[in-house]
Motif scaffolding. Sequence first.
Motif, PDB file in Angstrom:
ATOM      1  N   VAL A 105     -67.444  -9.784  46.687  1.00 50.65           N
ATOM      2  CA  VAL A 105     -67.462  -8.528  45.987  1.00 50.65           C
ATOM      3  C   VAL A 105     -66.701  -8.878  44.526  1.00 50.65           C
ATOM      4  O   VAL A 105     -65.817  -9.611  44.438  1.00 50.65           O
ATOM      5  N   THR A 106     -67.421  -8.363  43.335  1.00 45.36           N
ATOM      6  CA  THR A 106     -67.014  -8.659  42.043  1.00 45.36           C
ATOM      7  C   THR A 106     -66.677  -7.349  41.209  1.00 45.36           C
ATOM      8  O   THR A 106     -67.316  -6.406  41.686  1.00 45.36           O
ATOM      9  N   VAL A 107     -65.797  -7.115  40.365  1.00 44.09           N
ATOM     10  CA  VAL A 107     -65.502  -6.306  39.394  1.00 44.09           C
ATOM     11  C   VAL A 107     -65.230  -6.526  38.134  1.00 44.09           C
ATOM     12  O   VAL A 107     -65.033  -7.802  37.861  1.00 44.09           O
ATOM     13  N   GLY A 108     -65.218  -5.592  37.085  1.00 46.80           N
ATOM     14  CA  GLY A 108     -65.214  -6.042  35.677  1.00 46.80           C
ATOM     15  C   GLY A 108     -64.784  -4.969  34.787  1.00 46.80           C
ATOM     16  O   GLY A 108     -64.429  -3.785  35.366  1.00 46.80           O
ATOM     17  N   GLU A 109     -64.928  -5.619  33.566  1.00 43.92           N
ATOM     18  CA  GLU A 109     -64.456  -4.729  32.565  1.00 43.92           C
ATOM     19  C   GLU A 109     -65.280  -3.491  32.193  1.00 43.92           C
ATOM     20  O   GLU A 109     -65.221  -2.708  31.678  1.00 43.92           O
ATOM     21  N   ASP A 110     -66.552  -3.660  32.744  1.00 47.73           N
ATOM     22  CA  ASP A 110     -67.542  -2.792  32.606  1.00 47.73           C
ATOM     23  C   ASP A 110     -67.491  -1.592  33.799  1.00 47.73           C
ATOM     24  O   ASP A 110     -68.572  -0.840  33.683  1.00 47.73           O
ATOM     25  N   GLY A 111     -66.651  -1.700  34.746  1.00 43.13           N
ATOM     26  CA  GLY A 111     -66.464  -0.664  35.485  1.00 43.13           C
ATOM     27  C   GLY A 111     -67.504  -0.603  36.807  1.00 43.13           C
ATOM     28  O   GLY A 111     -67.663  -0.041  37.420  1.00 43.13           O
ATOM     29  N   ARG A 112     -67.871  -1.823  36.730  1.00 42.00           N
ATOM     30  CA  ARG A 112     -69.004  -2.165  37.563  1.00 42.00           C
ATOM     31  C   ARG A 112     -68.688  -2.919  38.861  1.00 42.00           C
ATOM     32  O   ARG A 112     -67.641  -3.590  38.844  1.00 42.00           O
ATOM     33  N   SER A 133     -63.303   3.151  33.422  1.00 48.85           N
ATOM     34  CA  SER A 133     -62.152   2.234  32.894  1.00 48.85           C
ATOM     35  C   SER A 133     -62.591   0.930  33.501  1.00 48.85           C
ATOM     36  O   SER A 133     -63.268   0.690  34.361  1.00 48.85           O
ATOM     37  N   THR A 134     -61.687  -0.044  33.028  1.00 47.89           N
ATOM     38  CA  THR A 134     -61.771  -1.430  33.208  1.00 47.89           C
ATOM     39  C   THR A 134     -61.299  -1.557  34.713  1.00 47.89           C
ATOM     40  O   THR A 134     -60.287  -1.008  35.192  1.00 47.89           O
ATOM     41  N   LEU A 135     -62.113  -2.275  35.646  1.00 42.16           N
ATOM     42  CA  LEU A 135     -61.444  -2.625  36.911  1.00 42.16           C
ATOM     43  C   LEU A 135     -60.771  -3.952  36.847  1.00 42.16           C
ATOM     44  O   LEU A 135     -61.324  -4.815  36.326  1.00 42.16           O
ATOM     45  N   HIS A 136     -59.620  -3.923  37.255  1.00 38.75           N
ATOM     46  CA  HIS A 136     -58.922  -4.992  37.020  1.00 38.75           C
ATOM     47  C   HIS A 136     -58.797  -5.956  38.436  1.00 38.75           C
ATOM     48  O   HIS A 136     -58.627  -7.321  38.275  1.00 38.75           O
ATOM     49  N   ALA A 137     -58.762  -5.537  39.679  1.00 39.41           N
ATOM     50  CA  ALA A 137     -58.575  -6.214  40.662  1.00 39.41           C
ATOM     51  C   ALA A 137     -59.304  -5.578  41.875  1.00 39.41           C
ATOM     52  O   ALA A 137     -59.438  -4.276  41.923  1.00 39.41           O
ATOM     53  N   VAL A 138     -59.564  -6.367  42.862  1.00 38.83           N
ATOM     54  CA  VAL A 138     -60.378  -5.911  44.176  1.00 38.83           C
ATOM     55  C   VAL A 138     -59.865  -6.665  45.493  1.00 38.83           C
ATOM     56  O   VAL A 138     -59.536  -7.736  45.391  1.00 38.83           O
ATOM     57  N   THR A 139     -59.581  -5.694  46.527  1.00 43.62           N
ATOM     58  CA  THR A 139     -59.785  -6.584  47.814  1.00 43.62           C
ATOM     59  C   THR A 139     -60.329  -5.950  48.823  1.00 43.62           C
ATOM     60  O   THR A 139     -60.588  -4.714  48.714  1.00 43.62           O
ATOM     61  N   PHE A 140     -60.412  -6.502  50.034  1.00 37.99           N
ATOM     62  CA  PHE A 140     -61.260  -5.775  51.245  1.00 37.99           C
ATOM     63  C   PHE A 140     -59.947  -5.164  51.975  1.00 37.99           C
ATOM     64  O   PHE A 140     -59.007  -5.586  52.103  1.00 37.99           O
ATOM     65  N   LEU A 141     -60.599  -3.881  52.332  1.00 44.04           N
ATOM     66  CA  LEU A 141     -59.516  -3.269  53.184  1.00 44.04           C
ATOM     67  C   LEU A 141     -59.991  -3.279  54.549  1.00 44.04           C
ATOM     68  O   LEU A 141     -59.403  -3.663  55.539  1.00 44.04           O
ATOM     69  N   ARG A 142     -61.146  -3.253  54.746  1.00 41.58           N
ATOM     70  CA  ARG A 142     -61.947  -3.568  56.017  1.00 41.58           C
ATOM     71  C   ARG A 142     -63.348  -4.302  55.854  1.00 41.58           C
ATOM     72  O   ARG A 142     -63.743  -4.389  54.633  1.00 41.58           O
TER      73      ARG A 142
END
Length: 335
Positions: A105-112, A133-142
Amino acid sequence: QDNRLSVWSVGELGNGGPGGEYPGEPQLLCDIRHDGDVMDMQFLDQEKIVVASSTGSVTVFRHHQNNQTLSANQRWEKAHYHVDRDSFCGGAACTGVICNNPEIVTVGEDGRINLFRADQKDAVRTIDNADSSTLHAVTFLRTTEILTVNSIGQLKIWDFRQQRNEPSQIFSLTGDRVPLHCVDRHPNQQHIVATGGQDGMLSIWDIRQGTMPVSLLNAHEAEMWEVHFHPSNPDHLFTCSEDGSLWHWDTSTDISEKPSFLHQGGRSTTYFSHNTINQSVVSAWLSNDPTKDRMEITNLIPNQTLSVNSLDILGPCLVYGTDGEAIYVNRQLFA
């Protein structure tokens, strides 16, 4: 100007000399050019590394251990982009990547938000306007759910089983809309989540209840860049900051039972009480048990002045990188 991905060997764990010293310097095994700044990276498996670029592309590199070389195994060009994917200036920085093999999974400055599979050329799922807005970080919950943090202080849960492109839950820091830079989920108790942001505060959330953090803990004097629970010993948490500090938060035992070695060697150690709204959960991070209402915090690098940009931990090993263009390995976390 010239960015590279490098693989190093720091020797085997646990085979140090009697005083804990380790023979030899870290060895550079191999490296490879990388287009754009490396914004984030994660191992997908034993030999594949997924790297997020400021150009918006996401690359899977393969480390060939037999002849110590790196090669680009797969690349998603402009996985993140501002205007449209084909325009000359379209790339938007990919700010975060998280892997749960074979999913990426990837996130970015484009809010995607993109969901890729290592064995497929096209994205499995893309949520185009996931965030304004900018997404700065992501992690798996499940396995099917992820958590993202953004630049207006929100923590959002996304469920890939749902077809709609809306978060299933939104949590936020009240008032200030302080940008959140990092997020990590407790390895055993998946409802406990830690985030850090622009103001250096550590926030602990219980995603089963309410939409606000359970604890707000005064931490660093500048941006917090990374937060990690210890993967096998999650009463221990680590945070690092632009202010040059790297803190070890320990909720494992009552302070009075602690050995006194922590007070030697010039380390600054501070304690403070933290009251939590939640009264029912018996985790050290959320608990109201009187013996657990204090926490020990140790700054592992008290005299550092340059930003500590990234950290990771495994067993007794902590690795971190700084603006001093140096990578440090601390092998005696729980000495």
